[in-house]
Design an enzyme around this catalytic site. Sequence first.
Site, PDB file in Angstrom:
ATOM      1  N   GLY A  44       0.816  -1.217   0.000  1.00 18.05           N
ATOM      2  CA  GLY A  44       0.000   0.000   0.000  1.00 18.05           C
ATOM      3  C   GLY A  44       0.843   1.256   0.000  1.00 18.05           C
ATOM      4  N   CYS A  45       1.887   1.255   0.787  1.00 19.72           N
ATOM      5  CA  CYS A  45       2.750   2.441   0.872  1.00 19.72           C
ATOM      6  C   CYS A  45       3.532   2.652  -0.419  1.00 19.72           C
ATOM      7  CB  CYS A  45       3.682   2.316   2.068  1.00 19.72           C
ATOM      8  SG  CYS A  45       2.791   2.281   3.634  1.00 19.72           S
ATOM      9  N   THR A  46       3.921   1.569  -1.053  1.00 18.47           N
ATOM     10  CA  THR A  46       4.609   1.670  -2.335  1.00 18.47           C
ATOM     11  C   THR A  46       3.659   2.234  -3.389  1.00 18.47           C
ATOM     12  OG1 THR A  46       6.091  -0.148  -1.763  1.00 18.47           O
ATOM     13  CG2 THR A  46       5.852   0.375  -4.108  1.00 18.47           C
ATOM     14  N   ALA A  49       3.194   6.024  -2.695  1.00 13.78           N
ATOM     15  CA  ALA A  49       4.375   6.804  -3.066  1.00 13.78           C
ATOM     16  C   ALA A  49       4.504   6.902  -4.591  1.00 13.78           C
ATOM     17  CB  ALA A  49       5.633   6.176  -2.466  1.00 13.78           C
TER      18      ALA A  49
END
Length: 162
Positions: A44-46, A49
């Site tokens: 999710g964070c990738t 970003a």
Amino acid sequence: MLDQGDHAPDFALPDETNTTRTLSGELQRGPVLLYFYPADFTPGCTAQACAFRDAHAQLADLGLSVLGISPQSVESHAKFKNAHNLNFPLLADPDKQAIAAFGTAGPFGLLTRRATFVITHDPDLPAGRVAHRVLADLNIARHAALVRELAERATADSKAAG
């Protein structure tokens, strides 16, 4: 958690090159899209970003610079930024001072909530104020949608003025 119209607290955090950045310093150059995320290298964070990376031209057209904040180390941020060719700074907040100040600490302070703030984008708000906020821990698309909404609003405003 900070909401629209709230004053954004200043912070001093190291980026992935170990250069200290402050919100007040970034705001001197213009409005800021500031986002908080739980951890480097998670799916999710990738995705989040990379969505901000891919929206770089739209964000630049709006005069927005991007800063990402999570509790990982400077070294982790450097690896994450390089692995995904990110075109904005990632700030390390291992003590969770900025995370707490913006109200993005999760239950019992264990995780960081996924939140995006646009600071001083709205000309009707005083400098250093939150103009927009998105809180969506699992729905990454809501964070990317904010960029589209801001771009659409700017286009509509320029057509109305012209």
